[in-house]
Write a protein that holds these residues in place. Structure first.
Motif, PDB file in Angstrom:
ATOM      1  N   GLU A 332       0.817  -1.216   0.000  1.00  0.00           N
ATOM      2  CA  GLU A 332       0.000   0.000   0.000  1.00  0.00           C
ATOM      3  C   GLU A 332       0.848   1.263   0.000  1.00  0.00           C
ATOM      4  N   SER A 336       0.479   4.062  -2.858  1.00  0.00           N
ATOM      5  CA  SER A 336       0.244   5.466  -2.517  1.00  0.00           C
ATOM      6  C   SER A 336       1.254   6.378  -3.221  1.00  0.00           C
ATOM      7  N   LYS A 339       0.371   6.666  -6.914  1.00  0.00           N
ATOM      8  CA  LYS A 339      -0.717   7.621  -7.134  1.00  0.00           C
ATOM      9  C   LYS A 339      -0.202   9.053  -7.122  1.00  0.00           C
TER      10      LYS A 339
END
Length: 364
Positions: A332, A336, A339
């Protein structure tokens, strides 16, 4: 009275014309009122010199003028040449400079204006001591027929005011622009000055060569032809980013090399140098190489050191799982960071990111 002229206060319109002489943002309102006198769709004010054509138009003609620019119609037909050849100190209509047979054979009228519902109009040319020629061209719908004679008389009454105001406006702009243009040429890179509204104020010759292939000089604001890059530019110009300084990657396409648009805020006394502009826009061309280093990526795309490492890994073909394992962090965390990289580079997929950054390397 001609169509639309009953609603026009001649004295107020004359005042507005002279206000536009020193406040150029008022010219579109003047152009709209001229169109109203002639019962026309809109008006275009063209400033032409030996090197280029620039114009302001009624909003109702935005699409028409965009098509005119992108289609290379400026050299088509004889409309402007005949207007200039007439040397008439007033407005002229098509029937004043064409025979009926010639009118039916003019390329611009038959293949550009009439297919867009236009084809009748009136125009006047105002030669200036600056070397420019200013042309007011009022475009009327074909189904409405030629501009009425009474409208022509009203427009001829306004023509001396239009010429004087346009001369003042052109001279003021010339004086403000001289220092900015000289400064931009020294940079030896494509460069332009943007106003607070996001529109182009001045540009050097190298930047002009990017229009309209890479950059589009639109009425509302300058735009980039690549959608992702333009979304990032829109964020800066709309004030959604706290710091206006930004580097925006523009990917290569079939016709244009990749480049980075650097946006630098103009502050304090520097605004005087650049004619009141609020932002400097520089285009740094790039050449392909396998994969840039992390320092280059961080500089090009405003990435953090960690984001640059992730971006370089993706360009090398690494997966999210592999990157997480290499850096001993959770999946994750990598997602992140990816993104955040997408947001800064204007892409939405890892494959597009890999293609983008693998083709970037600054020309020294």
């Amino acid at each position: 009275m001609p169509e639309g002229s009953a609603q026009i206060d001649f004295e107020s319109l004359t005042d507005l014309i002279y206000e536009a002489a020193v406040l150029p943002e008022l010219w579109p309102s003047v152009l709209d009122q001229l169109a109203g006198i002639a019962g026309a769709q809109g008006t275009v004010l063209i400033a032409s010199d030996l090197r280029s054509h620039r114009w302001i138009n009624s909003k109702s003609l935005d699409q028409v003028m965009a098509d005119f620019a992108s289609g290379g119609w400026s050299s088509a037909g004889q409309r402007t040449a005949r207007l200039l050849a007439a040397r008439h100190a007033g407005f002229v209509r098509e029937q004043d400079v064409y025979t009926p047979e010639e009118l039916e054979q003019d390329v611009l009228i038959q293949h550009f204006l009439r297919p867009r519902g236009l084809g009748w109009g009136t125009a006047t040319a105002c030669p200036l001591s600056t070397g420019d020629t200013l042309i007011f061209s009022i475009e009327r719908r074909f189904v409405d027929g030629p501009v009425p004679a009474e409208a022509m008389r009203v427009l001829d009454t306004l023509r001396p005011h239009l010429g004087r105001a346009a001369l003042v406006s052109a001279r003021l702009k010339l004086e403000r622009a001289r220092a900015a243009v000289e400064a931009l040429e020294v940079l030896s890179l494509p460069a332009a000055v943007l106003g607070a509204d996001g529109r182009l104020h001045n540009r050097n010759a190298a930047f002009a060569g990017l229009v309209p292939r890479v950059v589009r000089d639109q009425r509302d604001r300058v735009t980039l032809s690549h959608p992702g890059a333009d979304a990032l530019l829109s964020d800066v110009l709309s004030g959604r980013r706290a710091n206006a300084a930004r580097s925006i990657p523009v990917p290569a396409d079939a016709d244009n090399p990749a480049m980075v648009m650097h946006l630098l805020p103009v502050r304090g006394l520097a605004q005087d140098v650049f004619g009141g502009g609020t932002m400097l826009m520089l285009a740094a061309p790039v050449l392909p190489r396998p994969v840039p280093g992390t320092e280059l990526l961080a500089g090009l795309f405003d990435l953090t050191a960690a984001e640059a490492r992730i971006a370089r890994g993706i360009a090398d073909g690494a997966t999210i799982a592999l990157l997480a394992a290499q850096q001993s962090v959770a999946h994750e965390t990598i997602r992140s960071q990816v993104k955040a990289i997408f947001a800064k580079t204007g892409v939405t997929r890892q494959v597009d990111l890999a293609r983008l950054i693998s083709g970037f390397s600054l020309i020294r």
